[in-house]
Design a protein around this motif. Structure first.
Motif, PDB file in Angstrom:
ATOM      1  N   ALA A 153      92.255 -11.613  83.933  1.00 44.77           N
ATOM      2  CA  ALA A 153      92.297 -12.184  82.586  1.00 44.77           C
ATOM      3  C   ALA A 153      93.629 -12.895  82.323  1.00 44.77           C
ATOM      4  O   ALA A 153      93.651 -14.009  81.772  1.00 44.77           O
ATOM      5  CB  ALA A 153      92.053 -11.096  81.546  1.00 44.77           C
TER       6      ALA A 153
ATOM      7  N   ASP B  73      94.048 -16.950  81.836  1.00 41.38           N
ATOM      8  CA  ASP B  73      94.690 -17.458  80.626  1.00 41.38           C
ATOM      9  C   ASP B  73      95.823 -18.418  80.976  1.00 41.38           C
ATOM     10  O   ASP B  73      95.944 -19.486  80.382  1.00 41.38           O
ATOM     11  CB  ASP B  73      95.216 -16.295  79.785  1.00 41.38           C
ATOM     12  CG  ASP B  73      95.833 -16.768  78.484  1.00 41.38           C
ATOM     13  OD1 ASP B  73      95.094 -17.362  77.662  1.00 41.38           O
ATOM     14  OD2 ASP B  73      97.051 -16.556  78.300  1.00 41.38           O
ATOM     15  N   ARG B  74      96.625 -18.055  81.948  1.00 39.86           N
ATOM     16  CA  ARG B  74      97.729 -18.926  82.363  1.00 39.86           C
ATOM     17  C   ARG B  74      97.211 -20.244  82.915  1.00 39.86           C
ATOM     18  O   ARG B  74      97.742 -21.309  82.588  1.00 39.86           O
ATOM     19  CB  ARG B  74      98.590 -18.225  83.418  1.00 39.86           C
ATOM     20  CG  ARG B  74      99.452 -17.116  82.856  1.00 39.86           C
ATOM     21  CD  ARG B  74     100.265 -16.457  83.949  1.00 39.86           C
ATOM     22  NE  ARG B  74     101.121 -15.424  83.411  1.00 39.86           N
ATOM     23  CZ  ARG B  74     101.869 -14.616  84.152  1.00 39.86           C
ATOM     24  NH1 ARG B  74     101.866 -14.739  85.479  1.00 39.86           N
ATOM     25  NH2 ARG B  74     102.624 -13.702  83.590  1.00 39.86           N
TER      26      ARG B  74
ATOM     27  N   HIS C 135      96.110 -22.641  80.239  1.00 42.45           N
ATOM     28  CA  HIS C 135      97.135 -23.206  79.364  1.00 42.45           C
ATOM     29  C   HIS C 135      98.126 -24.132  80.067  1.00 42.45           C
ATOM     30  O   HIS C 135      99.022 -24.660  79.429  1.00 42.45           O
ATOM     31  CB  HIS C 135      97.910 -22.079  78.667  1.00 42.45           C
ATOM     32  CG  HIS C 135      97.138 -21.439  77.568  1.00 42.45           C
ATOM     33  ND1 HIS C 135      96.386 -20.295  77.773  1.00 42.45           N
ATOM     34  CD2 HIS C 135      96.955 -21.793  76.283  1.00 42.45           C
ATOM     35  CE1 HIS C 135      95.797 -19.970  76.646  1.00 42.45           C
ATOM     36  NE2 HIS C 135      96.110 -20.860  75.729  1.00 42.45           N
TER      37      HIS C 135
END
Length: 180
Positions: free
Chosen positions: A116, A120-121, A124
């Motif tokens: 997760a 997410d990284r 972004h």
């Protein structure tokens, strides 16, 4: 002119799946150790970048010249005695074996994190050719460091400064001509 053995600097591969923070940690670790830095993505031939940009995972044949180029960079840092820190996913032991063949004393710093956080990284960041869709194939390919491999694993979840501090503390340095 090579440095004497007691002044030899370490060669380190910061490894792990895409999005785990290799580049950020490696760049700061290189600064901390006062050694050259290289980003493995810069060693990919254009065909590899096109393939990944299209969402297609690389195979071992695609990776071999890339790994050899990174190994060449490490070998030159060893020969010059300057050491160096380079990023490289180094997902399989056989890939690490290629790098070790070029630089026998290389130290592998494996950055880990839960899926997760990594997803997410990846979601972004901008300007990178590795799409989030390839994360699962990288996780499936990953072979963690074996107990007989020179290296260590660190959780990439803590703040970057703390992570670099921990990494700098575990990278072996020469003492009286011998690695710690």
């Amino acid at each position: 002119m090579a440095l004497s053995a007691e002044n030899q600097r370490p060669c380190v591969v910061v490894m792990g799946v895409s999005g785990v923070g290799k580049t950020t940690v490696a760049r700061l670790l290189a600064e901390r150790l006062d050694v050259p830095f290289a980003e493995a993505d810069e060693f990919h031939p254009p065909a590899n970048i096109a393939k990944m940009s299209a969402g297609t995972a690389l195979d071992d044949a695609d990776r071999q010249p890339w790994l050899e180029a990174i190994g060449h960079w490490l070998s030159h840092r060893d020969a010059a005695g300057t050491g160096g820190v380079v990023t490289c996913s180094a997902l399989k032991r056989s890939y690490r074996d290629t790098l070790r063949a070029a630089s026998p004393g290389v130290f592998f710093l494996h950055l880990t994190a839960d899926r997760a956080l990594i997803a997410d990284r990846i979601g972004h960041r901008s300007g990178h050719f590795m799409p989030a869709s390839l994360l699962d194939s990288q996780l499936a390919t990953l072979e963690p460091l074996g107990p007989d491999e020179r290296g260590a694993s660190l959780d990439a979840g803590p703040d970057t400064e703390h992570l670099v501090e921990m990494a700098a503390g575990i990278v072996p340095r020469p003492v009286n001509g011998d690695l710690e």
